[in-house]
Write an enzyme that holds these catalytic residues in place. Structure first.
Site, mmCIF file in Angstrom:
data_model
loop_
_atom_site.group_PDB
_atom_site.id
_atom_site.type_symbol
_atom_site.label_atom_id
_atom_site.label_comp_id
_atom_site.label_asym_id
_atom_site.label_seq_id
_atom_site.Cartn_x
_atom_site.Cartn_y
_atom_site.Cartn_z
ATOM 1 N N LEU A 43 -8.228 -86.920 27.842
ATOM 2 C CA LEU A 43 -7.333 -88.070 27.989
ATOM 3 C C LEU A 43 -6.734 -88.147 29.381
ATOM 4 O O LEU A 43 -6.412 -89.224 29.867
ATOM 5 C CB LEU A 43 -6.200 -87.992 26.956
ATOM 6 C CG LEU A 43 -6.606 -88.068 25.485
ATOM 7 C CD1 LEU A 43 -5.396 -87.863 24.594
ATOM 8 C CD2 LEU A 43 -7.251 -89.415 25.185
ATOM 9 N N GLY A 44 -6.537 -87.000 30.037
ATOM 10 C CA GLY A 44 -5.950 -86.992 31.362
ATOM 11 C C GLY A 44 -5.756 -85.576 31.843
ATOM 12 O O GLY A 44 -5.902 -84.600 31.096
ATOM 13 N N GLY A 104 -0.949 -81.485 37.012
ATOM 14 C CA GLY A 104 -0.835 -80.255 37.762
ATOM 15 C C GLY A 104 -0.803 -79.018 36.907
ATOM 16 O O GLY A 104 -1.068 -77.914 37.380
ATOM 17 N N PHE A 105 -0.510 -79.145 35.608
ATOM 18 C CA PHE A 105 -0.369 -77.980 34.754
ATOM 19 C C PHE A 105 -1.461 -77.879 33.695
ATOM 20 O O PHE A 105 -1.397 -77.034 32.830
ATOM 21 C CB PHE A 105 0.996 -78.001 34.067
ATOM 22 C CG PHE A 105 2.128 -77.791 35.018
ATOM 23 C CD1 PHE A 105 2.238 -76.629 35.747
ATOM 24 C CD2 PHE A 105 3.074 -78.778 35.192
ATOM 25 C CE1 PHE A 105 3.287 -76.436 36.617
ATOM 26 C CE2 PHE A 105 4.123 -78.596 36.065
ATOM 27 C CZ PHE A 105 4.231 -77.425 36.794
ATOM 28 N N LYS A 134 -2.618 -80.448 24.650
ATOM 29 C CA LYS A 134 -2.424 -80.155 26.068
ATOM 30 C C LYS A 134 -2.708 -78.673 26.318
ATOM 31 O O LYS A 134 -2.106 -77.807 25.694
ATOM 32 C CB LYS A 134 -0.997 -80.501 26.484
ATOM 33 C CG LYS A 134 -0.681 -80.231 27.943
ATOM 34 C CD LYS A 134 0.754 -80.647 28.245
ATOM 35 C CE LYS A 134 1.116 -80.396 29.688
ATOM 36 N NZ LYS A 134 2.520 -80.760 29.976
ATOM 37 N N VAL A 149 -5.261 -82.747 29.023
ATOM 38 C CA VAL A 149 -4.887 -83.228 27.700
ATOM 39 C C VAL A 149 -6.129 -83.812 27.030
ATOM 40 O O VAL A 149 -6.836 -84.637 27.626
ATOM 41 C CB VAL A 149 -3.769 -84.287 27.776
ATOM 42 C CG1 VAL A 149 -3.381 -84.742 26.368
ATOM 43 C CG2 VAL A 149 -2.559 -83.738 28.511
ATOM 44 N N ASP A 200 11.814 -85.287 34.929
ATOM 45 C CA ASP A 200 10.567 -85.872 35.447
ATOM 46 C C ASP A 200 10.289 -87.218 34.787
ATOM 47 O O ASP A 200 9.213 -87.453 34.234
ATOM 48 C CB ASP A 200 9.396 -84.914 35.232
ATOM 49 C CG ASP A 200 8.234 -85.228 36.175
ATOM 50 O OD1 ASP A 200 8.457 -85.889 37.202
ATOM 51 O OD2 ASP A 200 7.100 -84.814 35.877
#
Length: 691
Positions: A375-376, A379-380, A398, A383, A495
């Protein structure tokens, strides 16, 4: 006139106390009993009684997910997520002699159970319902419990009485907790509610009961037509009815119930699979409901692992104890080396609420974390979309690496901060898993993706309308207000930006990605932390001191308001030395009286000018460089709802450049974000009326 229906598995106590003086009547009754055919009769007399001991062959009106199992359980929901189910007696009952008469006294008793695949989570509850209709096709599942929707909730024209047994704390309906019983009149805002449990007759102490324990429990609903009093009582299945009711209140149901009305049950599920069962049911009009013989009720499905064979438990330890121990030791060593789905679990995880998923289930749910389901990526970690094998629930998984610079801290922050949070504008964390060098977080799947795709990708997505944008803005504001003021701790998100706002199936905004979140007790201050976040959303005081607060979230929310309204990123990378700043651009147009020229051109003028200008002004106010000039989220909600007018701020000249300040402090402004971006806060002056 009596309404009569034959039920093969309905035992009617009415005829037990009726004296039979006629031989013909006696023979007819003997014939019915001999063939196991029982009769349920409803009239306007004081003898109307009904008793169900199981529901095999019962003539009920059922719909949606409701079925009768092979052993006679009435299963209202079958574990499918986001569904509803109903079961009603087929004939309407006369609760009064005529439309002008008061409602008769009546009594209801039933045995029910709520079960889920996840022992600590069940979404949602069930309700006993008295309604003028059995058509609930327009009703919604989830928090609406299958008998109301967002349009008709609270309307007097519903003519509905419901006794809810709810397993979710819903902010919208001001629920008291996630394990309560409530009396609902035409609405899901309970007129009176209480945590589930009973009062012990021995010492009058209150004893808690868990609605999601999976165990059967009994409930009683009584209405006294003379005193106009409603009473609700519950207790464990093997306990007699407590003397003191759980809930008791005065209410004249003659102003509520329509003549005639139906009686039955409604239940609904949410994002987690749940099953709602009715084992037995009795009803009495102008009389007590017949007692339910629990020994004659159908059994619930077995819950837990299969019992071990007694023969195996006795013979194996005697015949081959030594061999088995040695064999198991070798087997464990080999398996530990080769175990494909090995996981990690530490003591600190026990205190956190979310459900722990097995790595194997998540591996299969995402087809081995195939890139086709990606899905995407951030930086960590990445997903993935997945479908859980057992419940068929769509989830977003995730993956975070232990080796990433902030991986473990991010994981702990997400588990701690949102593991127990429930709010309609916050992405729900369903659970987690830890395995070797990986951390996995499992969320509700948001079908429509993140907001930034709709703002910046014209080729793939249609343009968001102004109404959709304004609803998203108000939703995120509501979520932030809950995090800052309403939850048990203060949660600072740190964030807030369009890419961290996800859209559900109805295009409602939900705040997600709590990887940088920090939380602390109300009345205390968060200690200084590292400067983290995304350039363009960082408050000046956060850059200078590293100290986050709810007002640093407000600053980021201000940038978010301008971003959504203008359809532009807070910082444009026209050049690294001189990046364009959205707040400066909006402020410049404001000073020239051309504020409407900053509204996203893709709307083609189709928007509410007053709303758009108010949002832009509020964005500038929230982005103020001085913290004492920014509103808190409660005030932001009042401004957005129009309850309080925006303040007029005049004679201000506050130039403030974040990029220069960060360089003076030794920071590189292009390495603090993910993805990297520069930012600055422009001059804010003469914020007053005009467009």
């Amino acid at each position: 006139m009596a309404h009569e229906v034959l039920h093969p598995c309905i035992f009617l106590d009415l005829f037990v106390q009726v004296r039979q003086t006629s031989r013909t009547k006696f023979c007819f009754l003997f014939f019915l009993v001999s063939f196991g055919i029982n009769r349920a009769s409803f009239t306007n007399t004081s003898d109307d009684q009904l008793l169900y001991l199981g529901f095999t062959g019962a003539n009920l009106i059922t719909d949606d997910t409701t079925v009768v199992t092979s052993n006679g359980l009435l299963e209202l929901t079958n574990g499918t997520v986001n569904r509803k189910g109903h079961a009603f007696y087929p004939s309407p009952l006369h609760f009064r002699k005529s439309h002008n008469y008061k409602v008769h006294s009546f009594s209801v008793s039933f045995v029910f159970a709520i079960r889920s695949s996840y022992p600590r989570m069940s979404l949602h509850g069930l309700a006993f319902v008295v309604s003028p209709s059995t058509n609930f096709s327009n009703a919604l599942a989830n928090q609406y419990l299958g008998f109301l929707n967002s349009q008709n909730k609270g309307k007097a024209s519903n003519y509905i009485l419901a006794i809810e047994f709810d397993t979710v704390l819903n902010i919208e309906f001001e629920d008291i907790d996630n394990n309560h019983v409530g009396i609902d009149i035409n609405d899901l805002h309970s007129v009176k509610s209480h945590s589930a449990g009973y009062y012990d007759d021995r010492n009058s102490s209150f004893q808690n009961m868990s609605l999601i324990s999976g165990d059967p429990m009994q409930a009683w609903v009584d209405y006294n037509g003379e005193d106009k009093k409603i009473s609700v009582t519950m207790a464990p299945i093997k306990m007699a009815k407590p003397t003191r009711p759980l809930i008791s209140m005065s209410y004249d149901l003659s102003t509520v119930l329509k003549e005639p009305s139906y009686i039955g049950f409604s239940a609904s599920t949410g994002a987690a699979d749940s099953r709602h069962y009715i084992l037995g049911w009795s009803f009495g009009m102008n009389n007590l409901a017949p007692m339910i013989n629990i020994n004659k009720l159908p059994k619930l499905p077995y819950q837990g692992s299969n019992p071990r064979s007694k023969l195996l438990a006795i013979t194996l330890p005697i015949a081959s104890a030594t061999f088995v121990i040695l064999l198991c030791s070798v087997f464990i060593i080999i398996v530990r080396r080769r175990l494909r789905y090995a996981e990690l679990k530490e003591d600190w995880e026990v205190e956190f609420g979310p459900h722990r998923f097995s790595y194997k289930d998540l591996f299969h749910a995402t087809h081995g974390f195939d890139n086709k389901h990606l899905l995407g990526a951030g930086g960590f970690g990445k997903v993935y979309k997945g479908v859980l094998p057992s419940s068929k629930l769509e989830v977003a998984v995730k993956r975070v690496s232990h080796e990433s610079r902030q991986g473990m801290k991010e994981f702990v922050a997400e588990v701690v901060s949102i593991g127990r949070i429930r709010h309609r504008n916050i992405v729900q964390l369903l659970g987690y898993c830890r395995r070797k060098g990986e951390l996995l977080l499992v969320y509700d799947y948001m079908k429509n993706g993140s907001l930034d795709i709709y703002l910046y990708n014209d080729e793939l997505k249609p343009t968001l309308s102004w109404d959709q944008r304004f609803r998203i803005i108000k939703g995120i504001a509501s979520g932030l207000f809950y995090l800052h003021d309403k939850w048990e701790k203060v949660v600072i998100h740190r964030d807030i930006k369009a890419s961290n706002v996800l859209l559900d199936t109805e295009m409602n905004g939900r705040l997600g990605d709590f990887g940088l979140a920090r939380l602390y007790d109300h009345g205390t201050d968060l200690q200084t932390t590292h400067v983290v976040g995304t350039m363009g959303y960082l408050a000046p005081e956060l850059v200078c001191t590293g100290k986050a607060s709810p007002l640093t979230d407000v600053f980021a929310f201000g940038a978010f308001l301008l971003e959504v309204t203008c359809g532009q990123r807070p910082v444009k990378h026209s050049s690294q030395d001189n990046p364009g700043v959205l707040v400066d651009w909006v402020l410049e147009h404001w000073q020239k009286g051309l504020l409407t020229n900053t509204v996203d051109a893709r709307l083609q003028g189709d928007y509410n000018i007053d709303e758009a200008c108010s949002v832009l002004k509020l964005g500038l106010l929230c982005s103020h460089p001085f913290t004492n000039m920014r509103p808190n989220m409660q005030q932001v909600m009042q401004y957005l709802d129009g309850d309080v007018p925006l303040p007029e701020l005049t004679h201000m000249d506050m130039s403030f450049n974040i990029v220069s300040l960060m360089q003076d402090e030794g920071f590189n402004p292009y390495t603090l974000s993910y993805p990297p971006s520069g930012t600055s806060i422009g001059t804010i002056s003469n914020i007053s009326g005009g467009r």
